[in-house]
Scaffold this active site. Structure first.
Site, mmCIF file in Angstrom:
data_model
loop_
_atom_site.group_PDB
_atom_site.id
_atom_site.type_symbol
_atom_site.label_atom_id
_atom_site.label_comp_id
_atom_site.label_asym_id
_atom_site.label_seq_id
_atom_site.Cartn_x
_atom_site.Cartn_y
_atom_site.Cartn_z
ATOM 1 N N LYS A 120 10.155 1.188 39.415
ATOM 2 C CA LYS A 120 9.626 1.584 40.346
ATOM 3 C C LYS A 120 7.872 2.516 39.434
ATOM 4 O O LYS A 120 6.529 2.180 40.831
ATOM 5 C CB LYS A 120 10.151 1.837 41.526
ATOM 6 C CG LYS A 120 9.215 1.692 42.555
ATOM 7 C CD LYS A 120 9.566 2.708 43.556
ATOM 8 C CE LYS A 120 8.901 4.433 43.844
ATOM 9 N NZ LYS A 120 10.100 5.365 44.838
ATOM 10 N N ASP A 138 9.698 -1.069 46.844
ATOM 11 C CA ASP A 138 10.124 0.724 47.324
ATOM 12 C C ASP A 138 11.156 0.085 48.097
ATOM 13 O O ASP A 138 11.460 -1.200 48.599
ATOM 14 C CB ASP A 138 8.872 1.729 47.795
ATOM 15 C CG ASP A 138 8.119 0.906 48.362
ATOM 16 O OD1 ASP A 138 8.487 -0.267 49.454
ATOM 17 O OD2 ASP A 138 7.445 1.942 49.054
#
Ligand code: SF4
Length: 213
Positions: A120, A138
């Site tokens: 991420k 996220d």
């Protein structure tokens, strides 16, 4: 056609959130790297308050690498999990100094070798400071992708792979920002504002709510 549906969803969301962008404040790759590590389990707004002061004191990877952990811990304390985050930021910056000449690398392979950096964070950097196409999953992107049936998995890395298959590559970074903004402003976790949602007609989520705003 699933492709048509996804295209429509993304186009409606883009029109609704033309100002979609990262909430985290940063001026360079190092600042975004540190801010993203601090943002784990914390709101971006809280991180921005902390980094407003932090970034004046720490301007290079060497500055972080040379700081005392107990001092840094107190400086980032309000972001939560501060011991672990301090450990990661300092270790990460030591690696940047030792292996990458103090610079944040611009590719996934190197980024994910850094302490505290997963896919991420790597994708946030690639998409937002290195001009590449990347999907950073996220908590908001994960939730919206599932509610809008763009992805099925609960695992962020698998959702990234699912989204990469259904969203055209040229739109990966932008789509992610738009989905994240939809998650923050309308399709919020506890009580999504479905009555004002621009993709309500295309959404079959069991989480839909029909109350007032
Ligand atoms: S209709 Fe509701 S649950 Fe579906 S995407 Fe919109 S806000 Fe989210």
């Amino acid at each position: 056609m699933p492709e048509e549906r996804i295209k429509k969803i993304l186009s409606l969301l883009e029109k609704a959130y033309p100002d979609a962008k990262l909430v985290l404040h940063y001026k360079n790759p190092l600042e975004l790297l540190v801010a993203t590590i601090l943002a784990a389990q914390c709101t971006d707004e809280r991180v921005n308050k902390v980094t407003e002061i932090l970034f004046k004191k720490y301007q290079t990877a060497k500055d972080y690498a040379n700081t005392k952990p107990e001092v840094f811990e107190q400086e980032i304390r309000s972001t939560g999990f501060y011991r672990n985050k301090a450990k990661n930021v300092i270790a990460c910056c030591k690696e940047l100094v030792g292996k990458f000449n103090g610079k944040v690398p611009d590719n996934t392979e190197d980024l994910v070798t850094l302490p505290g950096v997963g896919r991420k964070t790597a994708n946030v950097l690639l998409g937002n400071v290195f001009g590449k196409q990347a999907i950073a999953v996220d908590t908001h992107v994960l939730r919206i992708s599932r509610r809008l049936e763009l992805a099925k998995s609960n695992d962020p890395d698998k959702v990234e792979a699912e989204l990469c298959k259904v969203i055209p590559q040229g739109k990966w970074t932008r789509s992610c920002l738009v989905l994240g903004t939809h998650g923050r402003r309308t399709c919020i976790a506890r009580k999504p504002l479905c009555s004002v949602c621009v993709v309500e007609k295309l959404c079959n989520s069991a989480d839909k709510t029909y109350g007032s705003k």
